[in-house]
Design an enzyme around this catalytic site. Sequence first.
Site, mmCIF file in Angstrom:
data_model
loop_
_atom_site.group_PDB
_atom_site.id
_atom_site.type_symbol
_atom_site.label_atom_id
_atom_site.label_comp_id
_atom_site.label_asym_id
_atom_site.label_seq_id
_atom_site.Cartn_x
_atom_site.Cartn_y
_atom_site.Cartn_z
ATOM 1 N N THR A 15 55.695 87.102 -15.492
ATOM 2 C CA THR A 15 56.745 86.664 -16.415
ATOM 3 C C THR A 15 56.830 85.145 -16.463
ATOM 4 O OG1 THR A 15 57.992 88.654 -16.043
ATOM 5 C CG2 THR A 15 59.272 86.734 -16.626
ATOM 6 N N THR A 52 62.696 85.670 -12.433
ATOM 7 C CA THR A 52 61.485 86.493 -12.410
ATOM 8 C C THR A 52 61.468 87.335 -11.150
ATOM 9 O OG1 THR A 52 59.088 86.552 -12.349
ATOM 10 C CG2 THR A 52 60.131 84.573 -11.419
ATOM 11 N N GLY A 53 61.072 88.587 -11.305
ATOM 12 C CA GLY A 53 61.044 89.483 -10.152
ATOM 13 C C GLY A 53 61.303 90.902 -10.598
ATOM 14 N N GLY A 109 62.911 93.533 -12.101
ATOM 15 C CA GLY A 109 63.952 93.474 -13.122
ATOM 16 C C GLY A 109 65.141 94.381 -12.875
HETATM 17 N N1 ASP Z 1 61.548 90.558 -14.382
HETATM 18 C C1 ASP Z 1 60.458 91.160 -15.109
HETATM 19 C C2 ASP Z 1 60.808 92.580 -15.458
HETATM 20 O O1 ASP Z 1 61.308 93.299 -14.611
HETATM 21 C C3 ASP Z 1 59.174 91.169 -14.354
HETATM 22 C C4 ASP Z 1 58.753 89.854 -13.722
HETATM 23 O O2 ASP Z 1 59.537 88.929 -13.597
HETATM 24 O O3 ASP Z 1 57.566 89.747 -13.362
HETATM 25 O O4 ASP Z 1 60.512 93.002 -16.556
#
Ligand code: ASP
Length: 307
Positions: free
Chosen positions: A175, A226-227, A229
């Site tokens: 992301t 980011t992480g 979700g």
């Molecule tokens: N936060 C994003 C999601 O869950 C994924 C990510 O940040 O890599 O869609």
Amino acid sequence: MQEIAIAVHGGAGTIDPSAMTAEKEATYKSALSLAVRRGHGVLAAGGSSLDAVEAAVRVLEDSPLFNAGRGSVFTAEGKHEMDAAVMRGSDLHAGAVAGVQNVRNPVRLARLVMEQSGHVLISGRGAFEFAYRHKLPLEDDAYFFDQLRHDQWEQVKGSTQVRLDHSTGEKKFGTVGAVALDMHGDLASATSTGGMTNKRWGRIGDSPVPGAGTYANNETCAISCTGNGEAFLRAVAAHDVHALMAYKGLSLQEAVRLVVHEKLPPLDGEGGLIAVDRQGRVVLDFNCTGMYRAKIDGGGEEVAIFR
Ligand code: ASP
């Protein structure tokens, strides 16, 4: 004159330093540097923080290195469904799209939703139609094909396993997002993602949800997360940073630390966030081994992956 500042991220997770060659690291860093400089150029020319975050995120969406736009991961049906959001701190206006296909720059579409639709969040087919009607650049499925991401999907295809693009060792990471403060004192944020590998049933993450993965408020700060979700949604992570500053009087750094290191981990919230406050202080924090990130503030440019 007001200090300007900008930061970008390209995802966070369990990035294995031993799987990172010097060449790979340099490739990622130069993409991050290009994005943060593009955004900074907008700010330095007197442009708005919203223009700056959009410009920076578009650079990352156009790169196959990151899980957004061109490099988006595969869904369980072998498609690419993207989520994106923008938010403006001066008036709390926000625009977002979820599960949209074949749009080259979902962040551009999110901004258009904010400015021209009268709505905040548009999903799927409707989002595509809105993009088509506004003549945004569209791409066929082949544009989004990437061998490494296809291999990632092959490993979990047909199973119920949903995978974060990050936390997969060797694999590509995440992301993307940007936060900025412009010389008029306005804050803005933007986030864009392909979501999680093998996601099903129109799953939507935190990125396009104002307050969860994306938030900006001139009273306090601008945030892009980011992480995992699901955890960021449950924690209302981005808004929580704002609330800790607004209602509890915490500094940006303290508020981010509390959310990233104390509130998210019990919810399985692996990841991080980037933030800038109204004084132009930038905080980039994460609770995993790495986060692709870059910033340009009063202290100059910094690009990093690991701690
Ligand atoms: N936060 C994003 C999601 O869950 C994924 C990510 O940040 O890599 O869609």
